[in-house]
Motif scaffolding. Structure first.
Motif, PDB file in Angstrom:
ATOM      1  N   THR A 106     -28.914  86.176   0.715  1.00 19.37           N
ATOM      2  CA  THR A 106     -28.274  86.710  -0.558  1.00 19.37           C
ATOM      3  C   THR A 106     -29.480  86.548  -1.818  1.00 19.37           C
ATOM      4  O   THR A 106     -29.457  87.562  -2.575  1.00 19.37           O
ATOM      5  CB  THR A 106     -27.161  86.268  -0.886  1.00 19.37           C
ATOM      6  N   LYS A 107     -29.845  85.486  -1.776  1.00 21.33           N
ATOM      7  CA  LYS A 107     -31.025  85.361  -2.904  1.00 21.33           C
ATOM      8  C   LYS A 107     -32.319  86.257  -2.702  1.00 21.33           C
ATOM      9  O   LYS A 107     -32.544  86.921  -3.722  1.00 21.33           O
ATOM     10  CB  LYS A 107     -31.412  83.798  -2.754  1.00 21.33           C
ATOM     11  N   ALA A 108     -32.727  86.265  -1.483  1.00 24.86           N
ATOM     12  CA  ALA A 108     -33.967  87.254  -1.175  1.00 24.86           C
ATOM     13  C   ALA A 108     -33.202  88.693  -1.573  1.00 24.86           C
ATOM     14  O   ALA A 108     -34.289  89.626  -2.040  1.00 24.86           O
ATOM     15  CB  ALA A 108     -34.223  87.100   0.083  1.00 24.86           C
ATOM     16  N   LEU A 109     -32.064  89.136  -1.128  1.00 20.99           N
ATOM     17  CA  LEU A 109     -31.531  90.465  -1.177  1.00 20.99           C
ATOM     18  C   LEU A 109     -31.557  90.740  -2.532  1.00 20.99           C
ATOM     19  O   LEU A 109     -31.900  92.116  -2.914  1.00 20.99           O
ATOM     20  CB  LEU A 109     -30.139  90.726  -0.269  1.00 20.99           C
ATOM     21  N   ILE A 110     -30.955  90.107  -3.466  1.00 18.32           N
ATOM     22  CA  ILE A 110     -30.854  90.419  -5.043  1.00 18.32           C
ATOM     23  C   ILE A 110     -32.403  90.762  -5.221  1.00 18.32           C
ATOM     24  O   ILE A 110     -32.499  91.745  -6.166  1.00 18.32           O
ATOM     25  CB  ILE A 110     -30.251  89.077  -5.627  1.00 18.32           C
ATOM     26  N   LEU A 111     -33.223  89.853  -5.240  1.00 14.06           N
ATOM     27  CA  LEU A 111     -34.650  90.002  -5.606  1.00 14.06           C
ATOM     28  C   LEU A 111     -35.462  91.037  -5.180  1.00 14.06           C
ATOM     29  O   LEU A 111     -35.670  91.927  -5.861  1.00 14.06           O
ATOM     30  CB  LEU A 111     -35.407  88.923  -5.271  1.00 14.06           C
ATOM     31  N   PHE A 112     -35.066  91.523  -3.827  1.00 13.99           N
ATOM     32  CA  PHE A 112     -35.797  92.619  -3.323  1.00 13.99           C
ATOM     33  C   PHE A 112     -35.177  93.864  -3.707  1.00 13.99           C
ATOM     34  O   PHE A 112     -35.858  94.916  -3.902  1.00 13.99           O
ATOM     35  CB  PHE A 112     -35.605  92.552  -1.872  1.00 13.99           C
ATOM     36  N   SER A 113     -33.808  94.128  -3.936  1.00 11.38           N
ATOM     37  CA  SER A 113     -33.164  95.248  -4.050  1.00 11.38           C
ATOM     38  C   SER A 113     -33.293  95.582  -5.429  1.00 11.38           C
ATOM     39  O   SER A 113     -33.319  96.713  -6.029  1.00 11.38           O
ATOM     40  CB  SER A 113     -31.735  94.932  -3.939  1.00 11.38           C
ATOM     41  N   SER A 114     -33.768  94.792  -6.353  1.00 15.75           N
ATOM     42  CA  SER A 114     -34.215  95.030  -7.872  1.00 15.75           C
ATOM     43  C   SER A 114     -35.556  95.627  -7.813  1.00 15.75           C
ATOM     44  O   SER A 114     -35.723  96.342  -8.598  1.00 15.75           O
ATOM     45  CB  SER A 114     -34.212  93.831  -8.692  1.00 15.75           C
ATOM     46  N   GLU A 115     -36.367  95.360  -7.127  1.00 14.37           N
ATOM     47  CA  GLU A 115     -37.684  95.924  -6.848  1.00 14.37           C
ATOM     48  C   GLU A 115     -37.575  97.320  -5.978  1.00 14.37           C
ATOM     49  O   GLU A 115     -38.246  98.147  -6.572  1.00 14.37           O
ATOM     50  CB  GLU A 115     -38.589  95.166  -6.233  1.00 14.37           C
ATOM     51  N   PHE A 116     -36.837  97.314  -4.994  1.00 14.26           N
ATOM     52  CA  PHE A 116     -36.865  98.433  -4.014  1.00 14.26           C
ATOM     53  C   PHE A 116     -35.436  98.987  -4.050  1.00 14.26           C
ATOM     54  O   PHE A 116     -34.921  98.677  -2.961  1.00 14.26           O
ATOM     55  CB  PHE A 116     -37.488  98.030  -2.509  1.00 14.26           C
ATOM     56  N   PRO A 117     -34.873  99.524  -4.826  1.00 13.47           N
ATOM     57  CA  PRO A 117     -33.361  99.771  -4.827  1.00 13.47           C
ATOM     58  C   PRO A 117     -32.748 101.067  -3.784  1.00 13.47           C
ATOM     59  O   PRO A 117     -31.865 101.064  -3.328  1.00 13.47           O
ATOM     60  CB  PRO A 117     -33.188 100.210  -6.140  1.00 13.47           C
ATOM     61  N   LYS A 118     -34.018 101.514  -3.376  1.00 12.58           N
ATOM     62  CA  LYS A 118     -33.701 102.714  -2.292  1.00 12.58           C
ATOM     63  C   LYS A 118     -33.424 102.273  -0.712  1.00 12.58           C
ATOM     64  O   LYS A 118     -33.101 103.063  -0.174  1.00 12.58           O
ATOM     65  CB  LYS A 118     -34.668 103.814  -2.486  1.00 12.58           C
ATOM     66  N   ILE A 119     -33.801 100.851  -0.852  1.00 14.03           N
ATOM     67  CA  ILE A 119     -33.887 100.346   0.777  1.00 14.03           C
ATOM     68  C   ILE A 119     -32.201 100.213   0.936  1.00 14.03           C
ATOM     69  O   ILE A 119     -31.908  99.567   0.285  1.00 14.03           O
ATOM     70  CB  ILE A 119     -34.909  99.262   1.020  1.00 14.03           C
ATOM     71  N   GLN A 120     -32.045 100.520   2.364  1.00 13.71           N
ATOM     72  CA  GLN A 120     -30.673 100.081   2.650  1.00 13.71           C
ATOM     73  C   GLN A 120     -30.425  99.016   3.706  1.00 13.71           C
ATOM     74  O   GLN A 120     -31.561  98.707   4.343  1.00 13.71           O
ATOM     75  CB  GLN A 120     -29.865 101.335   3.420  1.00 13.71           C
ATOM     76  N   PHE A 121     -29.416  98.244   3.377  1.00 17.55           N
ATOM     77  CA  PHE A 121     -29.332  97.002   4.138  1.00 17.55           C
ATOM     78  C   PHE A 121     -27.920  96.969   4.904  1.00 17.55           C
ATOM     79  O   PHE A 121     -26.970  97.543   4.607  1.00 17.55           O
ATOM     80  CB  PHE A 121     -29.393  95.901   3.254  1.00 17.55           C
ATOM     81  N   GLU A 122     -28.266  96.486   6.213  1.00 21.42           N
ATOM     82  CA  GLU A 122     -27.137  95.975   6.934  1.00 21.42           C
ATOM     83  C   GLU A 122     -27.126  94.797   7.357  1.00 21.42           C
ATOM     84  O   GLU A 122     -28.082  94.162   7.964  1.00 21.42           O
ATOM     85  CB  GLU A 122     -26.991  96.722   8.197  1.00 21.42           C
ATOM     86  N   ILE A 123     -26.227  93.938   6.854  1.00 20.80           N
ATOM     87  CA  ILE A 123     -26.068  92.480   6.954  1.00 20.80           C
ATOM     88  C   ILE A 123     -24.877  92.106   8.158  1.00 20.80           C
ATOM     89  O   ILE A 123     -23.762  92.384   7.846  1.00 20.80           O
ATOM     90  CB  ILE A 123     -25.978  91.711   5.817  1.00 20.80           C
ATOM     91  N   VAL A 124     -25.417  91.410   9.219  1.00 21.68           N
ATOM     92  CA  VAL A 124     -24.264  91.094  10.162  1.00 21.68           C
ATOM     93  C   VAL A 124     -24.357  89.689  10.439  1.00 21.68           C
ATOM     94  O   VAL A 124     -25.296  88.931  10.640  1.00 21.68           O
ATOM     95  CB  VAL A 124     -24.735  91.702  11.584  1.00 21.68           C
ATOM     96  N   PHE A 125     -23.066  89.158  10.243  1.00 25.95           N
ATOM     97  CA  PHE A 125     -22.775  87.641  10.355  1.00 25.95           C
ATOM     98  C   PHE A 125     -22.360  87.558  12.026  1.00 25.95           C
ATOM     99  O   PHE A 125     -21.537  88.304  12.355  1.00 25.95           O
ATOM    100  CB  PHE A 125     -21.894  87.025   9.249  1.00 25.95           C
ATOM    101  N   GLY A 126     -22.868  86.400  12.109  1.00 26.75           N
ATOM    102  CA  GLY A 126     -22.185  86.149  13.788  1.00 26.75           C
ATOM    103  C   GLY A 126     -22.821  84.585  14.062  1.00 26.75           C
ATOM    104  O   GLY A 126     -23.689  83.988  13.238  1.00 26.75           O
ATOM    105  N   THR A 127     -22.387  84.167  15.266  1.00 27.55           N
ATOM    106  CA  THR A 127     -23.106  82.945  15.806  1.00 27.55           C
ATOM    107  C   THR A 127     -24.357  83.616  16.362  1.00 27.55           C
ATOM    108  O   THR A 127     -24.914  84.519  16.676  1.00 27.55           O
ATOM    109  CB  THR A 127     -22.241  82.541  17.069  1.00 27.55           C
ATOM    110  N   SER A 128     -25.137  82.331  16.725  1.00 26.17           N
ATOM    111  CA  SER A 128     -26.563  82.263  17.263  1.00 26.17           C
ATOM    112  C   SER A 128     -26.679  83.417  18.380  1.00 26.17           C
ATOM    113  O   SER A 128     -27.338  84.250  18.515  1.00 26.17           O
ATOM    114  CB  SER A 128     -27.267  81.178  17.497  1.00 26.17           C
ATOM    115  N   GLN A 129     -25.722  83.029  19.249  1.00 25.70           N
ATOM    116  CA  GLN A 129     -25.722  83.816  20.565  1.00 25.70           C
ATOM    117  C   GLN A 129     -25.462  85.157  20.417  1.00 25.70           C
ATOM    118  O   GLN A 129     -26.137  86.062  20.838  1.00 25.70           O
ATOM    119  CB  GLN A 129     -24.811  83.210  21.491  1.00 25.70           C
ATOM    120  N   GLU A 130     -24.443  85.340  19.375  1.00 26.85           N
ATOM    121  CA  GLU A 130     -24.067  86.924  19.012  1.00 26.85           C
ATOM    122  C   GLU A 130     -25.136  87.543  18.620  1.00 26.85           C
ATOM    123  O   GLU A 130     -25.418  88.769  18.453  1.00 26.85           O
ATOM    124  CB  GLU A 130     -22.965  87.027  18.291  1.00 26.85           C
TER     125      GLU A 130
END
Length: 291
Positions: A106-130
């Motif tokens: 989240t920290k990196a995402l906030i910084l990056f999106s302020s510089e490159f606002p047109k890049i889309q992100f998909e963040i997926v949470f899960g266990t390591s195996q998943e």
């Protein structure tokens, strides 16, 4: 059929004169005539009526011109899209992350999106195996997880940092006075742990087994936020990496004694897969933020 042949055809259609079309394209008239002839042979139909030095479109040429123009336009759009990818004006990044490393992302995402606002992100949470399974299926570009062994030859591993394993308890319990705690003492406390699919639970169970300890686990749960809410009541304790409870004011982490009681946070990606410009740029931001 080549893109340049379509461009030659469209310019000849526009000017209805091979000499003028060749001049506008900065090629010889013979080259233009030859390329259009090859196109007609491939299509097996004449595109122009040739009347002396004059040319007119055939019915087939008139119909084909619509599709030729669409093809040229699409190719041009594709080129612009690739330019945008290289300049980070477009693109998508798919990241898998375990709950313990959410703050890193989240920290990196906030910084990056302020510089490159047109890049889309998909963040997926899960266990390591998943997450590893999704990475193998090309559903994710990169994953962030705790992994001690670089076990798979087709993965690229980048170590980020280490985090101690800790007993996580309510900030209101007397245990908060401790600077560290032994695994033996942890085993005597009422525990609520992540379910067995979580690598943290697999890690700590191996440690208990190695020391011939039998922990008092009364709850197993596959949702970390809910687990933390239970711990805040003070009725149970849990075992997680210390970084998991960053910014959790009502919880306290007590490092567990022992040289092996640390875990390594890693970036994992596929070796033989092209790394997108947006992914490279985001990872640079993420790693720079850790320094």
């Amino acid at each position: 059929m080549e893109l340049r042949q379509l461009k030659y055809f469209l310019k000849a259609k526009e000017l209805l004169n091979f000499t003028e079309a060749a001049s506008a394209l900065f090629i010889s008239q013979s080259t233009l005539s030859q390329q259009i002839k090859q196109l007609e042979e491939e299509l097996q139909v004449p595109l122009f009526n040739r009347i002396g030095k004059r040319i007119t479109l055939t019915e087939a040429g008139d119909l084909f011109a619509v599709y030729a123009q669409q093809s040229v336009n699409k190719a041009s759009d594709g080129l612009e899209l690739l330019k945008d990818l290289n300049t980070l004006e477009t693109g998508k990044v798919a990241i898998g992350v375990t709950y313990a490393l959410r703050h890193v992302v989240t920290k990196a995402l906030i910084l990056f999106s302020s510089e490159f606002p047109k890049i889309q992100f998909e963040i997926v949470f899960g266990t390591s195996q998943e997450l590893i399974q999704k990475l193998n299926l090309f559903e994710l570009d990169v994953i962030l997880t705790f992994e001690e062994i670089a076990a798979e030859a087709h993965f690229k591993y980048v170590e980020l940092f280490t985090s101690p394993m800790a007993l996580v308890t309510s900030a209101e319990t007397p245990l908060t006075n401790k600077k560290s705690i032994s695994l033996d003492e942890v085993s005597t406390l009422p525990l609520a742990l992540p379910s067995s699919g979580f690598s943290t639970t697999q890690f700590i169970n191996k440690a208990f087994k190695k020391d011939h300890l039998h922990p008092k686990v009364t709850i197993e749960i596959n949702d970390i936020p809910t687990l933390l809410e239970l711990i805040k009541t003070g009725k149970w304790h849990t075992i997680l990496t210390k970084t998991t409870i960053e910014n959790e004011k009502d919880l306290h982490a007590i490092p567990i004694k022992g040289k092996s009681m640390t875990r390594t946070a890693m970036l994992i990606s596929l070796k033989e897969v092209y790394e997108k410009k947006a992914v490279s740029a985001f990872l640079k931001t993420l790693m720079g933020n850790l320094e």
